[in-house]
Write a protein that holds these residues in place. Structure first.
Motif, mmCIF file in Angstrom:
data_model
loop_
_atom_site.group_PDB
_atom_site.id
_atom_site.type_symbol
_atom_site.label_atom_id
_atom_site.label_comp_id
_atom_site.label_asym_id
_atom_site.label_seq_id
_atom_site.Cartn_x
_atom_site.Cartn_y
_atom_site.Cartn_z
ATOM 1 N N VAL A 9 29.372 44.409 14.064
ATOM 2 C CA VAL A 9 28.407 43.687 14.280
ATOM 3 C C VAL A 9 27.807 43.063 13.355
ATOM 4 N N LYS A 10 27.979 43.551 12.289
ATOM 5 C CA LYS A 10 27.612 42.932 11.185
ATOM 6 C C LYS A 10 27.703 41.772 10.778
ATOM 7 N N LYS A 11 29.333 41.677 11.143
ATOM 8 C CA LYS A 11 29.915 40.326 11.928
ATOM 9 C C LYS A 11 29.036 38.852 12.366
ATOM 10 N N TYR A 12 28.639 39.941 13.319
ATOM 11 C CA TYR A 12 27.984 38.077 14.838
ATOM 12 C C TYR A 12 26.460 38.710 14.046
ATOM 13 N N LEU A 13 26.300 39.378 13.580
ATOM 14 C CA LEU A 13 24.484 39.021 12.682
ATOM 15 C C LEU A 13 24.449 37.466 11.944
ATOM 16 N N ILE A 14 25.660 38.000 10.964
ATOM 17 C CA ILE A 14 25.609 37.229 9.428
ATOM 18 C C ILE A 14 25.934 36.140 11.062
ATOM 19 N N GLN A 15 26.463 35.686 11.746
ATOM 20 C CA GLN A 15 26.917 34.264 12.040
ATOM 21 C C GLN A 15 25.716 34.002 12.564
ATOM 22 N N LEU A 16 25.016 35.451 13.532
ATOM 23 C CA LEU A 16 22.797 34.663 13.864
ATOM 24 C C LEU A 16 22.583 34.293 12.980
ATOM 25 N N ILE A 17 22.212 34.651 12.425
ATOM 26 C CA ILE A 17 21.627 33.768 10.330
ATOM 27 C C ILE A 17 21.820 32.878 9.931
ATOM 28 N N VAL A 18 23.106 32.614 10.167
ATOM 29 C CA VAL A 18 23.807 31.823 9.358
ATOM 30 C C VAL A 18 23.429 30.746 10.997
ATOM 31 N N GLY A 19 24.110 30.615 11.987
ATOM 32 C CA GLY A 19 23.529 29.455 12.726
ATOM 33 C C GLY A 19 22.450 28.661 12.606
ATOM 34 N N VAL A 20 21.235 30.019 12.994
ATOM 35 C CA VAL A 20 20.182 29.834 13.306
ATOM 36 C C VAL A 20 20.117 28.464 11.761
ATOM 37 N N THR A 55 17.820 26.186 19.643
ATOM 38 C CA THR A 55 18.132 27.670 19.471
ATOM 39 C C THR A 55 18.375 28.997 20.259
ATOM 40 N N LEU A 56 17.584 28.719 21.005
ATOM 41 C CA LEU A 56 17.943 29.605 22.537
ATOM 42 C C LEU A 56 19.279 29.875 22.402
ATOM 43 N N ILE A 57 20.107 28.711 22.747
ATOM 44 C CA ILE A 57 21.988 29.149 22.834
ATOM 45 C C ILE A 57 22.390 29.939 21.473
ATOM 46 N N VAL A 58 21.697 29.242 20.511
ATOM 47 C CA VAL A 58 22.578 29.910 19.132
ATOM 48 C C VAL A 58 22.697 31.487 19.311
ATOM 49 N N VAL A 59 21.136 32.204 19.813
ATOM 50 C CA VAL A 59 20.569 33.664 18.991
ATOM 51 C C VAL A 59 21.176 34.065 20.887
ATOM 52 N N ALA A 60 20.948 33.565 22.144
ATOM 53 C CA ALA A 60 21.446 33.947 23.468
ATOM 54 C C ALA A 60 23.075 34.831 23.421
ATOM 55 N N THR A 61 24.023 33.513 22.872
ATOM 56 C CA THR A 61 25.587 34.089 22.573
ATOM 57 C C THR A 61 25.525 35.028 21.807
ATOM 58 N N ARG A 62 25.221 34.505 20.677
ATOM 59 C CA ARG A 62 25.149 35.629 19.478
ATOM 60 C C ARG A 62 24.616 36.831 19.473
ATOM 61 N N MET A 63 23.617 37.019 20.244
ATOM 62 C CA MET A 63 23.099 38.292 20.206
ATOM 63 C C MET A 63 23.840 39.471 22.120
ATOM 64 N N ARG A 64 24.567 38.283 22.916
ATOM 65 C CA ARG A 64 25.302 38.529 24.071
ATOM 66 C C ARG A 64 26.422 39.415 23.069
ATOM 67 N N LYS A 65 27.663 39.029 21.708
ATOM 68 C CA LYS A 65 28.446 40.026 21.125
ATOM 69 C C LYS A 65 28.138 40.726 20.240
ATOM 70 N N ILE A 66 26.862 40.761 20.165
ATOM 71 C CA ILE A 66 26.040 41.882 19.275
ATOM 72 C C ILE A 66 26.259 42.934 20.429
ATOM 73 N N ARG A 67 25.602 43.078 21.944
ATOM 74 C CA ARG A 67 25.310 43.978 22.808
ATOM 75 C C ARG A 67 26.292 44.369 22.813
ATOM 76 N N GLN A 68 27.388 43.873 22.824
ATOM 77 C CA GLN A 68 29.173 44.068 23.314
ATOM 78 C C GLN A 68 29.475 44.902 22.609
#
Length: 75
Positions: A9-20, A55-68
């Motif tokens: 989860v932390k890895k995906y969260l960091i990827q989300l922040i870095v991606g944005v 931005t929506l695409i980046v956030v949505a894809t990473r959030m889906r990974k975090i939820r999973q």
């Protein structure tokens, strides 16, 4: 000590922040590089719309990974 899912989860969260942040840096560079602020209002609105969608695409894809990952953790 955090479990493997917590690390995931932390890895995906960091990827989300870095991606944005990276996307924003690129879009700001394009905005100033192409002088979008000097273009017609319609062009400015289109540029911002593309930025928001990306931005929506980046956030949505990473959030889906975090939820999973969180579902695997609780399940």
């Amino acid at each position: 000590m955090p479990g493997p899912v917590t690390r995931e989860v932390k890895k995906y969260l960091i990827q989300l922040i870095v991606g944005v942040v990276v996307l924003d840096a690129i879009m700001l560079g394009l905005y100033y590089g192409f002088s979008v602020s000097l273009r017609p209002e319609r062009t400015q609105q289109s540029f911002v719309a593309v930025w928001v969608v990306l931005t929506l695409i980046v956030v949505a894809t990473r959030m889906r990974k975090i939820r999973q990952a969180r579902i695997r953790r609780s399940g």
